[in-house]
Design a protein around this motif. Sequence first.
Motif, PDB file in Angstrom:
ATOM      1  N   PRO A  86       0.833  -1.205   0.000  1.00 31.83           N
ATOM      2  CA  PRO A  86       0.000   0.000   0.000  1.00 31.83           C
ATOM      3  C   PRO A  86       0.865   1.251   0.000  1.00 31.83           C
ATOM      4  N   SER A  87       0.318   2.349  -0.485  1.00 35.57           N
ATOM      5  CA  SER A  87       1.039   3.624  -0.492  1.00 35.57           C
ATOM      6  C   SER A  87       0.179   4.687   0.165  1.00 35.57           C
ATOM      7  N   ALA A  88       0.809   5.524   0.980  1.00 31.75           N
ATOM      8  CA  ALA A  88       0.096   6.563   1.723  1.00 31.75           C
ATOM      9  C   ALA A  88       0.328   7.924   1.082  1.00 31.75           C
ATOM     10  N   PRO A  89      -0.648   8.829   1.163  1.00 29.70           N
ATOM     11  CA  PRO A  89      -0.429  10.203   0.683  1.00 29.70           C
ATOM     12  C   PRO A  89       0.738  10.844   1.419  1.00 29.70           C
ATOM     13  N   GLU A  90       1.468  11.682   0.728  1.00 34.32           N
ATOM     14  CA  GLU A  90       2.651  12.306   1.305  1.00 34.32           C
ATOM     15  C   GLU A  90       2.287  13.131   2.539  1.00 34.32           C
ATOM     16  N   ALA A  91       3.066  12.982   3.601  1.00 31.83           N
ATOM     17  CA  ALA A  91       2.971  13.764   4.840  1.00 31.83           C
ATOM     18  C   ALA A  91       1.732  13.462   5.674  1.00 31.83           C
ATOM     19  N   THR A  93      -0.498  11.887   8.535  1.00 30.65           N
ATOM     20  CA  THR A  93      -0.139  11.363   9.844  1.00 30.65           C
ATOM     21  C   THR A  93      -0.762   9.989  10.060  1.00 30.65           C
ATOM     22  N   VAL A  94      -0.258   9.305  11.071  1.00 28.20           N
ATOM     23  CA  VAL A  94      -0.763   7.978  11.393  1.00 28.20           C
ATOM     24  C   VAL A  94      -2.246   8.028  11.720  1.00 28.20           C
ATOM     25  N   ALA A  95      -2.650   8.971  12.573  1.00 28.51           N
ATOM     26  CA  ALA A  95      -4.055   9.063  12.975  1.00 28.51           C
ATOM     27  C   ALA A  95      -4.960   9.334  11.776  1.00 28.51           C
ATOM     28  N   ASP A  96      -4.510  10.195  10.868  1.00 28.81           N
ATOM     29  CA  ASP A  96      -5.330  10.520   9.691  1.00 28.81           C
ATOM     30  C   ASP A  96      -5.452   9.321   8.760  1.00 28.81           C
ATOM     31  N   LEU A  97      -4.372   8.555   8.613  1.00 27.04           N
ATOM     32  CA  LEU A  97      -4.438   7.385   7.739  1.00 27.04           C
ATOM     33  C   LEU A  97      -5.362   6.324   8.319  1.00 27.04           C
ATOM     34  N   PRO A 136       4.271  11.568  10.875  1.00 24.52           N
ATOM     35  CA  PRO A 136       4.010  11.280   9.454  1.00 24.52           C
ATOM     36  C   PRO A 136       4.293   9.810   9.153  1.00 24.52           C
ATOM     37  N   VAL A 137       3.447   9.199   8.343  1.00 23.99           N
ATOM     38  CA  VAL A 137       3.614   7.788   8.011  1.00 23.99           C
ATOM     39  C   VAL A 137       4.930   7.553   7.276  1.00 23.99           C
ATOM     40  N   ASP A 138       5.323   8.495   6.424  1.00 29.49           N
ATOM     41  CA  ASP A 138       6.548   8.282   5.642  1.00 29.49           C
ATOM     42  C   ASP A 138       7.820   8.457   6.479  1.00 29.49           C
ATOM     43  N   ALA A 139       7.680   8.821   7.769  1.00 28.32           N
ATOM     44  CA  ALA A 139       8.850   8.921   8.647  1.00 28.32           C
ATOM     45  C   ALA A 139       9.025   7.675   9.503  1.00 28.32           C
ATOM     46  N   LEU A 140       8.151   6.689   9.328  1.00 30.06           N
ATOM     47  CA  LEU A 140       8.195   5.486  10.156  1.00 30.06           C
ATOM     48  C   LEU A 140       9.069   4.406   9.536  1.00 30.06           C
ATOM     49  N   SER A 141       9.456   3.461  10.348  1.00 27.31           N
ATOM     50  CA  SER A 141      10.164   2.288   9.839  1.00 27.31           C
ATOM     51  C   SER A 141       9.187   1.395   9.081  1.00 27.31           C
ATOM     52  N   GLY A 143       8.399  -1.715   9.598  1.00 26.15           N
ATOM     53  CA  GLY A 143       7.535  -2.454  10.506  1.00 26.15           C
ATOM     54  C   GLY A 143       6.449  -1.595  11.109  1.00 26.15           C
ATOM     55  N   GLN A 144       6.786  -0.363  11.475  1.00 23.45           N
ATOM     56  CA  GLN A 144       5.783   0.552  12.023  1.00 23.45           C
ATOM     57  C   GLN A 144       4.712   0.875  10.987  1.00 23.45           C
ATOM     58  N   ARG A 145       5.140   1.128   9.750  1.00 20.22           N
ATOM     59  CA  ARG A 145       4.163   1.425   8.694  1.00 20.22           C
ATOM     60  C   ARG A 145       3.214   0.260   8.480  1.00 20.22           C
ATOM     61  N   GLN A 146       3.748  -0.967   8.533  1.00 22.71           N
ATOM     62  CA  GLN A 146       2.892  -2.128   8.321  1.00 22.71           C
ATOM     63  C   GLN A 146       1.818  -2.215   9.400  1.00 22.71           C
ATOM     64  N   ARG A 147       2.184  -1.945  10.638  1.00 20.92           N
ATOM     65  CA  ARG A 147       1.206  -1.983  11.718  1.00 20.92           C
ATOM     66  C   ARG A 147       0.164  -0.881  11.570  1.00 20.92           C
ATOM     67  N   VAL A 148       0.565   0.267  11.031  1.00 22.59           N
ATOM     68  CA  VAL A 148      -0.393   1.353  10.797  1.00 22.59           C
ATOM     69  C   VAL A 148      -1.405   0.953   9.728  1.00 22.59           C
ATOM     70  N   TRP A 149      -0.932   0.306   8.670  1.00 21.11           N
ATOM     71  CA  TRP A 149      -1.854  -0.147   7.627  1.00 21.11           C
ATOM     72  C   TRP A 149      -2.825  -1.191   8.164  1.00 21.11           C
ATOM     73  N   ILE A 150      -2.336  -2.070   9.014  1.00 17.66           N
ATOM     74  CA  ILE A 150      -3.228  -3.057   9.617  1.00 17.66           C
ATOM     75  C   ILE A 150      -4.264  -2.357  10.493  1.00 17.66           C
ATOM     76  N   ALA A 151      -3.836  -1.314  11.214  1.00 14.16           N
ATOM     77  CA  ALA A 151      -4.773  -0.545  12.036  1.00 14.16           C
ATOM     78  C   ALA A 151      -5.871   0.069  11.171  1.00 14.16           C
ATOM     79  N   MET A 152      -5.508   0.592  10.001  1.00 15.64           N
ATOM     80  CA  MET A 152      -6.521   1.164   9.116  1.00 15.64           C
ATOM     81  C   MET A 152      -7.527   0.112   8.670  1.00 15.64           C
TER      82      MET A 152
END
Length: 286
Positions: A86-91, A93-97, A136-141, A143-152
């Motif tokens: 998956p790809s997130a919009p630039e900048a 945040t985790v909560a917004d995604l 910001p999602v693009d500042a995460l590692s 593994g962190q990004r993957q967990r954020v996508w699962i949260a969404m």
Amino acid sequence: MSRLSARGLTLAYEDRVVVEDLDLAVPDGKVTVIVGPNACGKSTTLRALGRLLRPRSGSVVLDGEALSSLPTRRIAQAVGLLPQSPSAPEAITVADLVARGRQPHQHWWQQWSEADERAVVDAMARTSVSDLADRPVDALSGGQRQRVWIAMALAQDTDILLLDEPTTFLDIAHQVEVLDLVRRLNHERGRTVVAVLHDLNQAARYADHLVAMKSGRVVAEGPPSAIVTADLVHEVFGLDSIVIPDPITGSPLIVPTSPWTAPSGGCGTLRGELPDPPFHRSQGQP
């Protein structure tokens, strides 16, 4: 009973057929895991189940109706999908995604509700990303990004959840954490889960229903304890192994046969390693 199924499904990318004449009934209220070698069609099948890929022939059926005939909002309220890359919009945040997972449940007259807020907070807590909410999602590692996508995907709060390689980029501890979360969601909330996994031992440990694919077809399906054998592993993956009970869960545990070792009495050559070239004297060298 199966709310989601595939009937005579053929899937292709331009002229390349990836899945052919596939029938698959996803058991309701169970964790189904699809396994198979690379390029066998498992992720392609998952994309079709989530209507990201239109079948060349056959159909995907949800609640007795062809997925192709249903409104997008209705599908999104019933089926959540986490794609492989998956790809997130630039900048963003985790909560917004994570909050974007609530879009299928919103209406023009009510953009945000207490139910939306609860779903987002709960999803972030379950995936241990609450502390990252303002980052910001693009500042995460990875593994962190993957967990954020699962949260969404969890915030979408659907009865059916499709996960394409959800443990990608995660270390072993977080892989187990995510798969334990999947089992809890299934047990506590009765969610139907379909996941694609590469690790056959993890698949056998966490699946209620295992689907083994090869070359675009289902080779075997059923409870892991009933279908996972050394013969199946060899047929699907070309791997010689023994299958023993997992000492913790009793599920099938695949152990590859003996690794390469050096011949006794000398150093061996690793597969693919070239021997040292012969020594040649230069002209005039004694």
